[in-house]
Design a protein around this motif. Structure first.
Motif, PDB file in Angstrom:
ATOM      1  N   VAL A 110       0.822  -1.159  -0.009  1.00 42.80           N
ATOM      2  CA  VAL A 110       0.046  -0.033  -0.015  1.00 42.80           C
ATOM      3  C   VAL A 110       0.955   1.365  -0.008  1.00 42.80           C
ATOM      4  CG1 VAL A 110      -1.699   1.279   1.417  1.00 42.80           C
ATOM      5  CG2 VAL A 110      -2.140  -1.062   1.034  1.00 42.80           C
ATOM      6  N   LEU A 111       1.890   1.199   0.895  1.00 41.96           N
ATOM      7  CA  LEU A 111       2.700   2.357   0.888  1.00 41.96           C
ATOM      8  C   LEU A 111       3.481   2.727  -0.372  1.00 41.96           C
ATOM      9  CD1 LEU A 111       4.536   1.766   4.504  1.00 41.96           C
ATOM     10  CD2 LEU A 111       2.958   3.830   3.657  1.00 41.96           C
ATOM     11  N   LYS A 112       3.916   1.594  -0.962  1.00 44.65           N
ATOM     12  CA  LYS A 112       4.793   1.539  -2.437  1.00 44.65           C
ATOM     13  C   LYS A 112       3.630   2.041  -3.441  1.00 44.65           C
ATOM     14  CE  LYS A 112       8.512  -0.167  -4.488  1.00 44.65           C
ATOM     15  NZ  LYS A 112       9.803  -1.001  -4.126  1.00 44.65           N
ATOM     16  N   ALA A 113       2.357   1.559  -3.586  1.00 43.65           N
ATOM     17  CA  ALA A 113       1.657   1.858  -4.384  1.00 43.65           C
ATOM     18  C   ALA A 113       1.210   3.330  -4.356  1.00 43.65           C
ATOM     19  CB  ALA A 113       0.240   1.045  -4.249  1.00 43.65           C
ATOM     20  N   PHE A 114       1.123   3.791  -3.092  1.00 42.81           N
ATOM     21  CA  PHE A 114       0.823   5.514  -2.863  1.00 42.81           C
ATOM     22  C   PHE A 114       1.777   6.224  -3.529  1.00 42.81           C
ATOM     23  CE2 PHE A 114       0.967   9.255  -0.533  1.00 42.81           C
ATOM     24  CZ  PHE A 114      -0.317   9.798  -0.790  1.00 42.81           C
ATOM     25  N   TYR A 115       2.838   5.950  -3.575  1.00 42.36           N
ATOM     26  CA  TYR A 115       3.988   6.605  -4.327  1.00 42.36           C
ATOM     27  C   TYR A 115       4.386   6.319  -5.642  1.00 42.36           C
ATOM     28  CZ  TYR A 115       4.842   8.437   0.246  1.00 42.36           C
ATOM     29  OH  TYR A 115       4.657   9.273   1.524  1.00 42.36           O
ATOM     30  N   GLU A 116       3.872   5.215  -6.132  1.00 41.26           N
ATOM     31  CA  GLU A 116       3.827   4.686  -7.491  1.00 41.26           C
ATOM     32  C   GLU A 116       3.547   5.789  -8.670  1.00 41.26           C
ATOM     33  OE1 GLU A 116       5.068   3.009 -10.767  1.00 41.26           O
ATOM     34  OE2 GLU A 116       5.227   1.490  -8.862  1.00 41.26           O
ATOM     35  N   MET A 162      -1.789  13.768  12.050  1.00 43.69           N
ATOM     36  CA  MET A 162      -1.495  12.541  12.665  1.00 43.69           C
ATOM     37  C   MET A 162      -1.438  11.480  11.891  1.00 43.69           C
ATOM     38  SD  MET A 162      -3.319  12.630  16.493  1.00 43.69           S
ATOM     39  CE  MET A 162      -4.903  12.650  15.870  1.00 43.69           C
ATOM     40  N   HIS A 163      -2.398  11.414  10.855  1.00 45.04           N
ATOM     41  CA  HIS A 163      -2.618  10.538   9.769  1.00 45.04           C
ATOM     42  C   HIS A 163      -1.107  10.354   8.904  1.00 45.04           C
ATOM     43  CE1 HIS A 163      -3.967   7.613   6.874  1.00 45.04           C
ATOM     44  NE2 HIS A 163      -3.628   8.594   5.737  1.00 45.04           N
ATOM     45  N   TRP A 164      -0.944  11.730   8.517  1.00 43.67           N
ATOM     46  CA  TRP A 164       0.237  11.783   7.593  1.00 43.67           C
ATOM     47  C   TRP A 164       1.560  11.395   8.211  1.00 43.67           C
ATOM     48  CZ3 TRP A 164      -1.185  17.320   5.472  1.00 43.67           C
ATOM     49  CH2 TRP A 164      -2.049  17.261   4.388  1.00 43.67           C
ATOM     50  N   GLY A 168       3.966   8.556   7.126  1.00 43.93           N
ATOM     51  CA  GLY A 168       5.514   8.716   6.707  1.00 43.93           C
ATOM     52  C   GLY A 168       6.374   7.998   7.762  1.00 43.93           C
ATOM     53  N   TYR A 169       5.920   7.842   8.839  1.00 38.96           N
ATOM     54  CA  TYR A 169       6.812   6.765   9.821  1.00 38.96           C
ATOM     55  C   TYR A 169       6.897   5.441   9.076  1.00 38.96           C
ATOM     56  CZ  TYR A 169       7.830   3.380  13.223  1.00 38.96           C
ATOM     57  OH  TYR A 169       8.583   2.263  13.821  1.00 38.96           O
ATOM     58  N   LEU A 170       5.718   4.920   8.601  1.00 41.97           N
ATOM     59  CA  LEU A 170       5.723   3.562   7.947  1.00 41.97           C
ATOM     60  C   LEU A 170       6.506   3.478   7.016  1.00 41.97           C
ATOM     61  CD1 LEU A 170       2.065   2.476   8.409  1.00 41.97           C
ATOM     62  CD2 LEU A 170       4.158   1.542   9.526  1.00 41.97           C
ATOM     63  N   GLU A 172       9.315   5.647   5.894  1.00 39.70           N
ATOM     64  CA  GLU A 172      10.676   5.655   6.577  1.00 39.70           C
ATOM     65  C   GLU A 172      11.279   4.238   7.175  1.00 39.70           C
ATOM     66  OE1 GLU A 172      13.425   8.025   9.672  1.00 39.70           O
ATOM     67  OE2 GLU A 172      11.607   8.893   9.371  1.00 39.70           O
ATOM     68  N   ALA A 173      10.453   3.630   7.812  1.00 38.27           N
ATOM     69  CA  ALA A 173      10.509   2.312   8.499  1.00 38.27           C
ATOM     70  C   ALA A 173      10.929   1.305   7.246  1.00 38.27           C
ATOM     71  CB  ALA A 173       9.676   1.875   9.211  1.00 38.27           C
ATOM     72  N   MET A 174       9.954   1.379   6.219  1.00 39.73           N
ATOM     73  CA  MET A 174      10.053   0.547   5.168  1.00 39.73           C
ATOM     74  C   MET A 174      11.338   0.686   4.425  1.00 39.73           C
ATOM     75  SD  MET A 174       7.316  -0.345   2.241  1.00 39.73           S
ATOM     76  CE  MET A 174       7.565   1.049   1.094  1.00 39.73           C
ATOM     77  N   GLN A 175      11.673   2.094   4.265  1.00 36.93           N
ATOM     78  CA  GLN A 175      13.162   2.278   3.699  1.00 36.93           C
ATOM     79  C   GLN A 175      14.254   1.680   4.231  1.00 36.93           C
ATOM     80  OE1 GLN A 175      12.611   3.614   0.318  1.00 36.93           O
ATOM     81  NE2 GLN A 175      10.735   3.112   1.027  1.00 36.93           N
ATOM     82  N   ARG A 176      14.143   1.828   5.490  1.00 35.50           N
ATOM     83  CA  ARG A 176      15.258   1.196   6.369  1.00 35.50           C
ATOM     84  C   ARG A 176      15.240  -0.092   6.370  1.00 35.50           C
ATOM     85  NH1 ARG A 176      13.046   4.626  10.462  1.00 35.50           N
ATOM     86  NH2 ARG A 176      12.207   2.831  11.895  1.00 35.50           N
ATOM     87  N   GLY A 177      14.382  -1.118   5.602  1.00 37.23           N
ATOM     88  CA  GLY A 177      14.691  -2.382   5.464  1.00 37.23           C
ATOM     89  C   GLY A 177      13.567  -3.147   6.114  1.00 37.23           C
TER      90      GLY A 177
END
Length: 209
Positions: A110-116, A162-164, A168-170, A172-177
């Motif tokens: 979902v996160l990746k699709a949002f930025y696709e 708060m939603h953003w 954003g935290y999720l 960033e966490a995904m980008q960290r691995g």
């Protein structure tokens, strides 16, 4: 997509859905072949095309499934019951952690699709996101009691901020691995405590998230 997919046993549907989440979460839309998704699901590519006429249809179906699954578990965990906002968000966190157990790669997808940015899907994704976020926000804000917050707050803007921050935290966490469940829970608990102290009428004194 046709009714043959929904006629499948639930376990097989979930296997195909999870295979799509996994492959699309780890690649861009363009670099996610249907053959790889079929292989991850344990079916032939021809059979996958029997259920979904092309990759775009499967991708948008998975996006919609992500939203539907999230909304389902938010309801099951009582997130739209008349409770205090931060308790509602705490329930929402537990609902999303449950989703991560059942669909391990859904959040990353979902996160990746949002930025696709592929033009064949990005416009549809953004329109769908605005629609689902609007539903979620309106249901959450309908339960909010202004007297529980600092005077003069724009509650809709507060909820969106708060939603953003959480999204954003999720990301960033995904980008960290990776999205490690226990760490996510601890970090979100801290976020809730912080938001309560900032937005609560008395800074959240005497309350726990």
């Amino acid at each position: 997509m046709n009714e043959r997919f929904f006629a499948l046993p639930e376990e097989k549907q979930r296997r195909i859905i999870n295979a799509g989440f996994f492959v699309f979460a780890n690649n861009s839309y363009r670099k996610s072949p249907m053959s790889e998704i079929a292989g991850a699901a344990g079916i032939s590519k021809a059979l996958l095309f029997h259920y979904f006429k092309n990759k775009r249809e499967l991708y948008l179906f998975l996006w919609d499934q992500g939203a539907q699954i999230t909304m389902k578990y938010l309801r099951e965990y009582g997130c739209y019951e008349p409770v205090e906002l931060f308790e509602m968000m705490h329930r929402g966190m537990r609902a999303k952690l449950k989703v991560m157990e059942l669909y391990p790669d859904m959040t990353a997808f979902v996160l990746k699709a949002f930025y696709e940015n592929d033009p064949s899907v990005c416009g549809e994704i953004q329109k769908s996101y605005e629609r689902y976020f609007g539903i979620q926000a309106s249901q959450a804000l309908a339960q909010v009691k202004p007297e529980e917050f600092r005077p003069g707050l724009n509650l809709q803007m507060m909820y969106q901020e708060m939603h953003w921050a959480a999204e954003g935290y999720l990301w960033e966490a995904m980008q960290r691995g990776g999205l490690e469940r226990e760490q996510l829970e601890k970090d979100f608990e801290r976020l809730l405590a912080f938001w309560r102290s900032v937005y609560g009428r008395e800074g959240g004194k005497g309350e726990t998230p």
